[in-house]
Motif scaffolding. Sequence first.
Motif, PDB file in Angstrom:
ATOM      1  N   ILE A  71       0.869  -1.173   0.000  1.00 51.46           N
ATOM      2  CA  ILE A  71       0.000   0.000   0.000  1.00 51.46           C
ATOM      3  C   ILE A  71       0.903   1.219   0.000  1.00 51.46           C
ATOM      4  CG2 ILE A  71      -1.911   1.158   1.157  1.00 51.46           C
ATOM      5  CD1 ILE A  71      -2.236  -1.494   2.801  1.00 51.46           C
ATOM      6  N   GLY A  72       0.986   1.912  -1.126  1.00 50.11           N
ATOM      7  CA  GLY A  72       1.849   3.074  -1.251  1.00 50.11           C
ATOM      8  C   GLY A  72       1.091   4.361  -1.008  1.00 50.11           C
ATOM      9  N   SER A  73       1.682   5.266  -0.235  1.00 53.22           N
ATOM     10  CA  SER A  73       0.988   6.501   0.123  1.00 53.22           C
ATOM     11  C   SER A  73       1.986   7.640   0.270  1.00 53.22           C
ATOM     12  CB  SER A  73       0.238   6.327   1.450  1.00 53.22           C
ATOM     13  OG  SER A  73       1.162   6.153   2.509  1.00 53.22           O
ATOM     14  N   GLU A  74       1.466   8.833   0.512  1.00 54.14           N
ATOM     15  CA  GLU A  74       2.324   9.918   0.951  1.00 54.14           C
ATOM     16  C   GLU A  74       2.884   9.561   2.338  1.00 54.14           C
ATOM     17  OE1 GLU A  74       3.234  12.543  -0.721  1.00 54.14           O
ATOM     18  OE2 GLU A  74       1.967  12.132  -2.459  1.00 54.14           O
ATOM     19  N   GLU A  75       3.922  10.251   2.768  1.00 56.59           N
ATOM     20  CA  GLU A  75       4.591   9.914   4.022  1.00 56.59           C
ATOM     21  C   GLU A  75       3.633   9.938   5.211  1.00 56.59           C
ATOM     22  OE1 GLU A  75       5.956  11.598   1.668  1.00 56.59           O
ATOM     23  OE2 GLU A  75       8.068  11.079   1.469  1.00 56.59           O
ATOM     24  N   LEU A 108      -8.879   0.094   8.028  1.00 54.00           N
ATOM     25  CA  LEU A 108      -7.767   0.319   8.946  1.00 54.00           C
ATOM     26  C   LEU A 108      -8.016   1.569   9.796  1.00 54.00           C
ATOM     27  CD1 LEU A 108      -4.633  -0.441   6.729  1.00 54.00           C
ATOM     28  CD2 LEU A 108      -5.493  -1.803   8.630  1.00 54.00           C
ATOM     29  N   PRO A 109      -7.864   1.460  11.102  1.00 58.97           N
ATOM     30  CA  PRO A 109      -8.050   2.640  11.972  1.00 58.97           C
ATOM     31  C   PRO A 109      -6.764   3.455  12.074  1.00 58.97           C
ATOM     32  CG  PRO A 109      -7.696   0.709  13.320  1.00 58.97           C
ATOM     33  CD  PRO A 109      -7.647   0.220  11.897  1.00 58.97           C
ATOM     34  N   PHE A 110      -6.897   4.761  12.038  1.00 59.93           N
ATOM     35  CA  PHE A 110      -5.773   5.670  12.246  1.00 59.93           C
ATOM     36  C   PHE A 110      -6.204   6.749  13.215  1.00 59.93           C
ATOM     37  CE2 PHE A 110      -4.854   3.937   8.009  1.00 59.93           C
ATOM     38  CZ  PHE A 110      -3.509   3.597   8.139  1.00 59.93           C
ATOM     39  N   GLY A 111      -5.216   7.376  13.866  1.00 63.48           N
ATOM     40  CA  GLY A 111      -5.534   8.471  14.763  1.00 63.48           C
ATOM     41  C   GLY A 111      -6.248   9.594  14.033  1.00 63.48           C
ATOM     42  N   TRP A 133      -9.186  12.889  -0.033  1.00 65.31           N
ATOM     43  CA  TRP A 133      -8.510  13.782  -0.966  1.00 65.31           C
ATOM     44  C   TRP A 133      -9.267  13.791  -2.300  1.00 65.31           C
ATOM     45  CZ3 TRP A 133      -7.024   9.223   0.960  1.00 65.31           C
ATOM     46  CH2 TRP A 133      -6.815   8.146   0.079  1.00 65.31           C
ATOM     47  N   GLY A 134      -9.147  14.928  -2.989  1.00 62.99           N
ATOM     48  CA  GLY A 134      -9.872  15.076  -4.252  1.00 62.99           C
ATOM     49  C   GLY A 134     -11.362  14.946  -4.030  1.00 62.99           C
ATOM     50  N   THR A 135     -12.011  14.280  -4.939  1.00 67.33           N
ATOM     51  CA  THR A 135     -13.454  14.053  -4.840  1.00 67.33           C
ATOM     52  C   THR A 135     -13.774  12.637  -4.389  1.00 67.33           C
ATOM     53  OG1 THR A 135     -13.545  13.423  -7.189  1.00 67.33           O
ATOM     54  CG2 THR A 135     -13.916  15.759  -6.634  1.00 67.33           C
ATOM     55  N   TYR A 136     -12.753  11.925  -3.891  1.00 69.06           N
ATOM     56  CA  TYR A 136     -12.932  10.515  -3.551  1.00 69.06           C
ATOM     57  C   TYR A 136     -13.479  10.377  -2.130  1.00 69.06           C
ATOM     58  CZ  TYR A 136      -9.894  10.285  -7.579  1.00 69.06           C
ATOM     59  OH  TYR A 136      -9.365  10.459  -8.821  1.00 69.06           O
ATOM     60  N   SER A 137     -14.337   9.388  -1.946  1.00 74.81           N
ATOM     61  CA  SER A 137     -14.965   9.189  -0.637  1.00 74.81           C
ATOM     62  C   SER A 137     -14.111   8.345   0.292  1.00 74.81           C
ATOM     63  CB  SER A 137     -16.332   8.518  -0.808  1.00 74.81           C
ATOM     64  OG  SER A 137     -16.189   7.246  -1.437  1.00 74.81           O
ATOM     65  N   MET A 138     -13.112   7.654  -0.260  1.00 71.24           N
ATOM     66  CA  MET A 138     -12.285   6.784   0.575  1.00 71.24           C
ATOM     67  C   MET A 138     -11.427   7.613   1.535  1.00 71.24           C
ATOM     68  SD  MET A 138      -9.291   4.154  -0.486  1.00 71.24           S
ATOM     69  CE  MET A 138      -8.279   3.438   0.799  1.00 71.24           C
ATOM     70  N   ALA A 139     -11.270   7.118   2.770  1.00 73.09           N
ATOM     71  CA  ALA A 139     -10.456   7.793   3.771  1.00 73.09           C
ATOM     72  C   ALA A 139      -9.272   6.910   4.141  1.00 73.09           C
ATOM     73  CB  ALA A 139     -11.291   8.103   5.006  1.00 73.09           C
ATOM     74  N   TYR A 140      -8.109   7.544   4.302  1.00 72.28           N
ATOM     75  CA  TYR A 140      -6.885   6.849   4.714  1.00 72.28           C
ATOM     76  C   TYR A 140      -6.037   7.858   5.477  1.00 72.28           C
ATOM     77  CZ  TYR A 140      -3.209   3.273   4.317  1.00 72.28           C
ATOM     78  OH  TYR A 140      -2.276   2.295   4.588  1.00 72.28           O
ATOM     79  N   ALA A 141      -4.960   7.404   6.078  1.00 67.98           N
ATOM     80  CA  ALA A 141      -4.137   8.322   6.874  1.00 67.98           C
ATOM     81  C   ALA A 141      -3.531   9.427   6.018  1.00 67.98           C
ATOM     82  CB  ALA A 141      -3.029   7.547   7.578  1.00 67.98           C
ATOM     83  N   ARG A 142      -3.126   9.095   4.792  1.00 72.46           N
ATOM     84  CA  ARG A 142      -2.584  10.048   3.833  1.00 72.46           C
ATOM     85  C   ARG A 142      -3.038   9.605   2.442  1.00 72.46           C
ATOM     86  NH1 ARG A 142      -1.875  12.190   7.974  1.00 72.46           N
ATOM     87  NH2 ARG A 142      -0.031  13.291   8.764  1.00 72.46           N
ATOM     88  N   PRO A 143      -2.980  10.484   1.452  1.00 75.74           N
ATOM     89  CA  PRO A 143      -3.419  10.085   0.098  1.00 75.74           C
ATOM     90  C   PRO A 143      -2.648   8.871  -0.414  1.00 75.74           C
ATOM     91  CG  PRO A 143      -3.183  12.467   0.225  1.00 75.74           C
ATOM     92  CD  PRO A 143      -2.648  11.920   1.511  1.00 75.74           C
TER      93      PRO A 143
END
Length: 697
Positions: A8-12, A140-143, A148-158
């Motif tokens: 899973i690749g993301s921003e830092e 996955l739970p994150f603090g 980002w953008g118009t996407y509904s998905m949530a993650y710790a970073r894009p």
Amino acid sequence: MATFVLEIGSEELPSRFLAPEEAELAARFTAAMDEAGLEYGALTVMSTPRRAVVLVQDLAPVQAQREEVVTGPPARAARDKDGKPTKALEGFARSNNCAVEDVFTLQTEKGEYVAVRRQSGGAPAGELLAALCPAIITALPFGKRMRWGTYSMAYARPLRWVLALLDDQVVPFALGPLTSGRETHGHRIHGPGPFAVAHARDFLSVLAGPCGITLDPAERRRVIVAGGEAQAAAVQGKILWKDSLLDEVQGLTEHPVPLLADFDPAYLEVPREVLLTSMESHQKSFGIEGPDGKLLPYFLTVLNLTPEDMGLVKRGWERVLRARLEDARFFWRADLRESFEHWLQKLDAVIFIGGLGSMGDKTRRLEELCRWLAGACAPQLDAADAARAGRLSKADLVSAMVGEFDTLQGVMGGIYAARKGESATVAAALGEQYLPAGPDSPLPTSLAGALLSVADKADTLAGCFGLGMIPTGAADPNGLRRCALGIIRIMLEFGLRLDARELFAKAQQLYGDRQWKFPPHEVLDKLMDFFTARLRNHFMSQGVDTPLVDAALGAGATDVRDCGARLAALTAFSREEGYAAAVQTFKRVANILRKQAAAQGEGVPDHWDPSLLREAPEQALAATLETLLPRLDALWAAGDHKALLDCLGEVRPAVDAFFDGVMVMAEDADLRRNRLAMLRALGSRFARLADFAALQQ
């Protein structure tokens, strides 16, 4: 067997997110694959700031097949009197995708029922993983999570890419704006990529090679430590490793490169604690000390790349740290020109807690509370020193240094006290006043520091409870649970003979005439209930059985030292052979006294009347008690709880014979009171040790 890899690749991501994310991925993939019936070997999860990787080896290519028997309606309802299938049977067969001829009769405990064998499993692993991966990732739970953008998905970073391979095949699924593939990305400088991965088993070598990535957190840590120690040894130094910072630093890098840099030795005039705080907190770097234990003018930092010009990068880090150290030296020199009296005046303008006055008010209360504590439980300590420590305890909060480095509060107070002519006792107390800061935090090492810490925490507890600021659930904004636990740990460690209720009453009294939310006695009751609950929690966290803890607390919780000693003796006694029988006997004594003696309107006398002893067993018990009770009182006065518990076995035969041969609750009131008096004389001695009714046998 197959190999599966998910990246899973993301921003830092912040370094504090990495370990929890690894744990969640490991737990969720393990549970999901077990539930799906996928057999596999090792499952490994690793991460860097820009990627989280799940690697599964020896994965079965298809799901394990299972056969289950599905029961339907009773056999009598499956066919009519002519033997033809009823609608119930036809519906059952239809719902299970089988013919009526496939249905058989099954004998159960409830009678005969129709049933069918249904095959499940056998699905390809790739199909199952394609469904599992997006479900796990999105959950996955994150603090903190972001969209980002118009996407509904949530993650710790894009998210930037997703690699999912089962051997040489892509496991296809969509994840927000992305679709899984076989491409990975490497280090932003040393191997940005993208790089195609032909087979899942090649993934690690691609990352380590063209990508320039050190994936394993343990390996990154090893590289930092080995390289750092080698460079420090070259200047005859030793790195002051700090595990929490080392974990953070390895979590900030994908390509760790330790770098030794230096600073002007003139800055060494600033206290060691300030220099290390500046290096560690602001620069994420480590200090270095020499063979004599003094700081050297060097520091170790960790880069996330191998620069072309190491000297240029080194000078850049030195320039940034120099600015920080220049500020620290300015604050240090400015504070040395100030006096404690000036700071104490400024404290009167600093609010402690709304409704509880200023920090100046708090130090005046601490001055008196520390003086009282020294007299109450530490006669070997100079009460004047203890009081002076209380008065100066918060002075450094208005110093320039603590204004810049707030984590040094208390520490700087101790340093300034030593420089400004205060006694070593006062300086030590100021430096340790905030210890312990948590359940695993170190305790004060000096008695003066221990008393100041207890006084500070007791003052906060008494004030907050008086205002009704009582912790509820997970909400504890003033850290009252931590305050109570700190007092408990100090009392146990230093063996302070101190009544907790008296401590809180004195702290409450020093607030003077104040409008509390509850009457003072009610405040104390609530505070003691809270304190006892924290004491119970502390003992249970040490692995002591709950009944033993409750028995010790039931005999009294105000003297923490004594309660701990009684619990230790009771725990040791619980491992002895005669423990169970002794507990049963004295539970019976306790229960009789609790249920029956209190019901006697005329009360139970303090001692029995020998002229009323009628039966041989009660005469024998009385004779035993005549010699035993003085010994029990002497052992109690000496604090020998183990010897007291040993006496249980000594007196138990006489008590058992008394219960077997005498009617305690005799109809004759005088006889009844006399017999209860003997039990009371014995039971009251052991009730000081433990509440035997709380011991479940």
